[in-house]
Scaffold this motif. Structure first.
Motif, PDB file in Angstrom:
ATOM      1  N   HIS A 144      66.433  46.998  34.841  1.00  0.00           N
ATOM      2  CA  HIS A 144      66.166  45.807  35.645  1.00  0.00           C
ATOM      3  C   HIS A 144      65.057  46.066  36.649  1.00  0.00           C
ATOM      4  O   HIS A 144      64.869  45.261  37.552  1.00  0.00           O
ATOM      5  CB  HIS A 144      67.440  45.372  36.380  1.00  0.00           C
ATOM      6  N   GLN A 145      64.359  47.153  36.535  1.00  0.00           N
ATOM      7  CA  GLN A 145      63.347  47.499  37.508  1.00  0.00           C
ATOM      8  C   GLN A 145      62.028  46.841  37.149  1.00  0.00           C
ATOM      9  O   GLN A 145      61.545  46.964  36.034  1.00  0.00           O
ATOM     10  CB  GLN A 145      63.173  49.016  37.585  1.00  0.00           C
ATOM     11  N   LEU A 146      61.461  46.143  38.113  1.00  0.00           N
ATOM     12  CA  LEU A 146      60.161  45.522  37.958  1.00  0.00           C
ATOM     13  C   LEU A 146      59.183  46.223  38.883  1.00  0.00           C
ATOM     14  O   LEU A 146      59.398  46.286  40.086  1.00  0.00           O
ATOM     15  CB  LEU A 146      60.228  44.031  38.284  1.00  0.00           C
ATOM     16  N   GLN A 147      58.116  46.725  38.314  1.00  0.00           N
ATOM     17  CA  GLN A 147      57.120  47.429  39.094  1.00  0.00           C
ATOM     18  C   GLN A 147      55.885  46.562  39.277  1.00  0.00           C
ATOM     19  O   GLN A 147      55.550  45.755  38.413  1.00  0.00           O
ATOM     20  CB  GLN A 147      56.730  48.740  38.412  1.00  0.00           C
ATOM     21  N   ILE A 148      55.241  46.755  40.404  1.00  0.00           N
ATOM     22  CA  ILE A 148      53.984  46.079  40.660  1.00  0.00           C
ATOM     23  C   ILE A 148      52.880  46.862  39.972  1.00  0.00           C
ATOM     24  O   ILE A 148      52.707  48.054  40.201  1.00  0.00           O
ATOM     25  CB  ILE A 148      53.713  45.978  42.172  1.00  0.00           C
ATOM     26  N   CYS A 149      52.144  46.208  39.110  1.00  0.00           N
ATOM     27  CA  CYS A 149      51.037  46.867  38.419  1.00  0.00           C
ATOM     28  C   CYS A 149      49.921  47.142  39.413  1.00  0.00           C
ATOM     29  O   CYS A 149      49.421  46.209  40.067  1.00  0.00           O
ATOM     30  CB  CYS A 149      50.525  45.988  37.278  1.00  0.00           C
ATOM     31  N   PRO A 150      49.503  48.396  39.559  1.00  0.00           N
ATOM     32  CA  PRO A 150      48.480  48.714  40.559  1.00  0.00           C
ATOM     33  C   PRO A 150      47.103  48.268  40.115  1.00  0.00           C
ATOM     34  O   PRO A 150      46.750  48.342  38.927  1.00  0.00           O
ATOM     35  CB  PRO A 150      48.572  50.239  40.670  1.00  0.00           C
ATOM     36  N   ALA A 151      46.315  47.822  41.056  1.00  0.00           N
ATOM     37  CA  ALA A 151      44.927  47.457  40.797  1.00  0.00           C
ATOM     38  C   ALA A 151      44.073  48.711  40.826  1.00  0.00           C
ATOM     39  O   ALA A 151      44.094  49.466  41.803  1.00  0.00           O
ATOM     40  CB  ALA A 151      44.432  46.448  41.829  1.00  0.00           C
ATOM     41  N   ILE A 152      43.336  48.962  39.750  1.00  0.00           N
ATOM     42  CA  ILE A 152      42.527  50.178  39.649  1.00  0.00           C
ATOM     43  C   ILE A 152      41.043  49.894  39.841  1.00  0.00           C
ATOM     44  O   ILE A 152      40.248  50.831  39.934  1.00  0.00           O
ATOM     45  CB  ILE A 152      42.739  50.863  38.294  1.00  0.00           C
ATOM     46  N   GLY A 153      40.645  48.643  39.899  1.00  0.00           N
ATOM     47  CA  GLY A 153      39.239  48.327  40.097  1.00  0.00           C
ATOM     48  C   GLY A 153      39.003  46.836  40.018  1.00  0.00           C
ATOM     49  O   GLY A 153      39.879  46.063  39.631  1.00  0.00           O
ATOM     50  N   GLU A 154      37.812  46.454  40.407  1.00  0.00           N
ATOM     51  CA  GLU A 154      37.434  45.054  40.352  1.00  0.00           C
ATOM     52  C   GLU A 154      35.918  44.943  40.213  1.00  0.00           C
ATOM     53  O   GLU A 154      35.173  45.894  40.478  1.00  0.00           O
ATOM     54  CB  GLU A 154      37.897  44.301  41.605  1.00  0.00           C
ATOM     55  N   ILE A 155      35.492  43.776  39.793  1.00  0.00           N
ATOM     56  CA  ILE A 155      34.076  43.443  39.703  1.00  0.00           C
ATOM     57  C   ILE A 155      33.857  42.184  40.521  1.00  0.00           C
ATOM     58  O   ILE A 155      34.468  41.148  40.259  1.00  0.00           O
ATOM     59  CB  ILE A 155      33.636  43.228  38.241  1.00  0.00           C
ATOM     60  N   VAL A 156      33.009  42.279  41.517  1.00  0.00           N
ATOM     61  CA  VAL A 156      32.676  41.134  42.359  1.00  0.00           C
ATOM     62  C   VAL A 156      31.211  41.233  42.718  1.00  0.00           C
ATOM     63  O   VAL A 156      30.693  42.310  42.997  1.00  0.00           O
ATOM     64  CB  VAL A 156      33.566  41.091  43.626  1.00  0.00           C
ATOM     65  N   SER A 157      30.531  40.112  42.651  1.00  0.00           N
ATOM     66  CA  SER A 157      29.104  40.097  42.929  1.00  0.00           C
ATOM     67  C   SER A 157      28.876  40.216  44.431  1.00  0.00           C
ATOM     68  O   SER A 157      29.438  39.456  45.231  1.00  0.00           O
ATOM     69  CB  SER A 157      28.477  38.798  42.403  1.00  0.00           C
ATOM     70  N   ASP A 158      28.064  41.212  44.832  1.00  0.00           N
ATOM     71  CA  ASP A 158      27.779  41.434  46.248  1.00  0.00           C
ATOM     72  C   ASP A 158      26.284  41.398  46.538  1.00  0.00           C
ATOM     73  O   ASP A 158      25.823  41.965  47.520  1.00  0.00           O
ATOM     74  CB  ASP A 158      28.342  42.785  46.692  1.00  0.00           C
ATOM     75  N   ASN A 159      25.504  40.748  45.683  1.00  0.00           N
ATOM     76  CA  ASN A 159      24.061  40.705  45.890  1.00  0.00           C
ATOM     77  C   ASN A 159      23.573  39.350  46.374  1.00  0.00           C
ATOM     78  O   ASN A 159      22.430  38.967  46.126  1.00  0.00           O
ATOM     79  CB  ASN A 159      23.335  41.071  44.594  1.00  0.00           C
ATOM     80  N   GLY A 160      24.442  38.623  47.049  1.00  0.00           N
ATOM     81  CA  GLY A 160      24.037  37.347  47.611  1.00  0.00           C
ATOM     82  C   GLY A 160      24.257  36.160  46.704  1.00  0.00           C
ATOM     83  O   GLY A 160      23.979  35.030  47.102  1.00  0.00           O
ATOM     84  N   ASP A 161      24.732  36.355  45.493  1.00  0.00           N
ATOM     85  CA  ASP A 161      24.983  35.231  44.604  1.00  0.00           C
ATOM     86  C   ASP A 161      26.200  34.444  45.083  1.00  0.00           C
ATOM     87  O   ASP A 161      27.150  35.005  45.627  1.00  0.00           O
ATOM     88  CB  ASP A 161      25.233  35.732  43.183  1.00  0.00           C
ATOM     89  N   PRO A 162      26.199  33.152  44.882  1.00  0.00           N
ATOM     90  CA  PRO A 162      27.360  32.361  45.314  1.00  0.00           C
ATOM     91  C   PRO A 162      28.598  32.742  44.521  1.00  0.00           C
ATOM     92  O   PRO A 162      28.546  32.886  43.302  1.00  0.00           O
ATOM     93  CB  PRO A 162      26.929  30.913  45.027  1.00  0.00           C
TER      94      PRO A 162
END
Length: 527
Positions: A377-395
């Motif tokens: 019955h154990q539910l674990q939170i899946c860890p976030a290992i990375g992301e992609i987000v635009s940081d060069n001024g794009d909206p």
């Protein structure tokens, strides 16, 4: 007196230059290592609100000393086709498997109850000598047209908007619509072989008006996913807080799994939320699948086996589907698409990585591998290992859809991996993706001691805390951006083979017809 030059083989080497380099030719070998790789051509297909299908080819030139780093990568975009596909918005796309095939089939579904069929060439266009590099354009864009990309016809067997399409093999096409049906079509002659009818949910205080006809409850299939064994299918529908499992061998229902209240609350579905599954996806090995909700996702695993074996009765597999993990977005945001990352040749050795696109312009990666073998019955939170987000001024706009492409060749694991994402503002981004450092550091940085433990708060299995680290590294580097000028709703992409002259493939010009689709006898016989 001038310096003499001595001949070595067929080359003339200056004696002074030869004295500064070793005689074994180490200097020449060093220069050969710095040569760039062959360019990778990606065919991108975007469906839009403006009722058109936009085809773009992205030629990625990867240079540098290391093949895996992607240093000096540059992308050249060119328009390949522009189809006026539907009478209303395009809602979904599907590509047939392209293994060792010159042509593949493209299917598009729209709000006009129609499925349009096209054929696309898997070979990159090669300009003939003496002809210009591209066609002239008033907009200043490169246009490289392939005459083999053309329309085949349309299917009109649904009575409502088409929401999902999938080619499980080259011989079958499955489609789901708001008329509560999932149809199976044969690509050889595009005949409808079978229709699976989904029960219409009963109205129990459900809203009406914008989400359903006046006086009726919302109905329709949101999404479906087929197990890699081609024997089991999972579907999620509107107005239902459950998912349905189907036996594709018999075409009948295998079971219904209801979403418990505690499970929906853990996935971010509050009391006044719809609580219906919006997306569903199997991993490549068939060990687990994920059900995406509006603000979270739940990972389900098969306890008995990693796949559906021959001796296990399919109707009993739904009893072994147990929730094993929760995917939560931090900071909270709406989810638009969920996909598993395919590890290519090392798929059996790599961990399960889930990619999720969000409303605030991010693509986040989560590790769904369990921390312990005892699920219970154990539910674990899946860890976030990375992301992609635009940081060069794009909206920052919502990422409607994305595709992850592996360029790993046979016996090689050093080739880069690319991610193609599409925003609702009409921008297409090409990223160089590198998940290896994040996977190695996920056990120490992104899974602290309090998060690695089970987050069950009691017998209901409700997590107490998120357990997701706020320090999520950037795992992608932007190498190209293209503006389509249209609002994108869905996206598909595949890696094209090496370019060939038009004369070499003249015999394949009529390979796919409306009554002779992308079917081969081996696939049809195996089904």
């Amino acid at each position: 007196m001038g310096k003499r030059k001595r001949a070595v083989g067929d080359h003339l080497i200056d004696s002074e230059a030869a004295s500064t380099h070793p005689r074994n030719g180490a200097g020449i070998t060093k220069q050969a290592k710095t040569t760039s790789q062959k360019p990778v051509t990606v065919q991108i297909i975007a469906g839009t609100y403006e009722r058109i299908l936009h085809g773009i080819s992205a030629t990625i030139h990867v240079g540098g000393n290391s093949a895996g780093q992607g240093n000096g990568a540059a992308v050249e975009f060119a328009d390949t086709f522009l189809f006026n596909a539907h009478d209303s918005a395009v809602r979904c796309l599907a590509l047939s498997p392209s293994t060792h095939q010159e042509m593949i089939a493209l299917a598009s579904g729209g709000s006009d109850q129609t499925i349009n069929l096209y054929q696309l060439s898997t070979r990159a266009s090669k300009t003939r000598p003496g002809h210009g590099p591209s066609l002239p354009s008033l907009a200043g864009r490169k246009i490289v047209e392939n005459p083999k990309n053309r329309e085949l016809g349309s299917l009109q067997h649904h009575a409502a908007s088409v929401n999902a399409l999938q080619f499980p093999t080259r011989s079958k096409l499955l489609s789901a619509a708001d008329d509560n049906t999932i149809a199976v079509a044969r690509t050889r002659d595009w005949t409808i072989l079978s229709t699976i009818k989904i029960p219409i949910p009963k109205a129990h205080g459900r809203p009406s008006g914008d989400t359903a006809p006046l006086g009726r409850a919302p109905s329709g299939v949101n999404d479906f996913a087929i197990h890699p064994s081609m024997k089991l299918m999972v579907s999620v529908s509107k107005g239902e807080r459950c998912m349905r499992l189907w036996n594709l061998v018999t075409g009948k229902k295998a079971g219904v799994l209801n979403f418990e209240k505690s499970l929906l609350q853990a996935a971010g579905e509050g009391r006044w939320e719809r609580g219906e599954g919006l997306k569903v996806e199997w991993n490549s090995l068939g060990e687990e699948f994920v059900v995406g909700f509006e603000k979270g996702a739940v990972v389900f695993g098969l306890v008995s086996a990693a796949f559906v074996p021959q001796h296990v009765h399919i109707d009993g597999m739904y009893k072994d589907s147990k929730p094993k993990g929760i995917v939560k977005i931090s900071p909270p945001s709406k989810i638009h698409q969920v996909r598993y990352v395919n590890h290519g040749n090392n798929d059996q050795l790599g961990p399960n990585v889930l990619a999720v696109s969000t409303e605030d312009g991010r693509v986040m990666f989560f590790s769904t591998s369990p921390g312990s073998s005892d699920l219970g019955h154990q539910l674990q939170i899946c860890p976030a290992i990375g992301e992609i987000v635009s940081d060069n001024g794009d909206p920052k706009s919502r990422v409607k859809d994305f595709e992850i492409l592996n360029t790993t060749g046979a016996g090689s694991t050093s080739m880069p991996r690319f991610l193609v994402s599409a925003s609702s503002e009409g921008l297409i981004f090409v990223w160089s993706l590198d998940l290896a450092p994040s996977l190695e550091a996920s056990a120490t940085v992104h899974r602290p001691a309090d998060a690695a433990k089970s987050t069950n708060g009691g017998p209901d299995g409700k997590p107490k805390s998120q357990g997701v680290s706020e320090l999520v590294p950037q795992v992608g580097r932007l190498i190209g951006k293209y503006e389509t000028g249209n609002r994108i709703t869905c996206l598909k992409a595949f890696i094209m083979t090496e370019a060939a002259c038009e004369d070499d493939c003249s015999a394949l010009d009529n390979a796919l017809q409306l009554k002779g689709g992308p079917d081969d006898t081996s696939d049809d016989a195996s089904d």
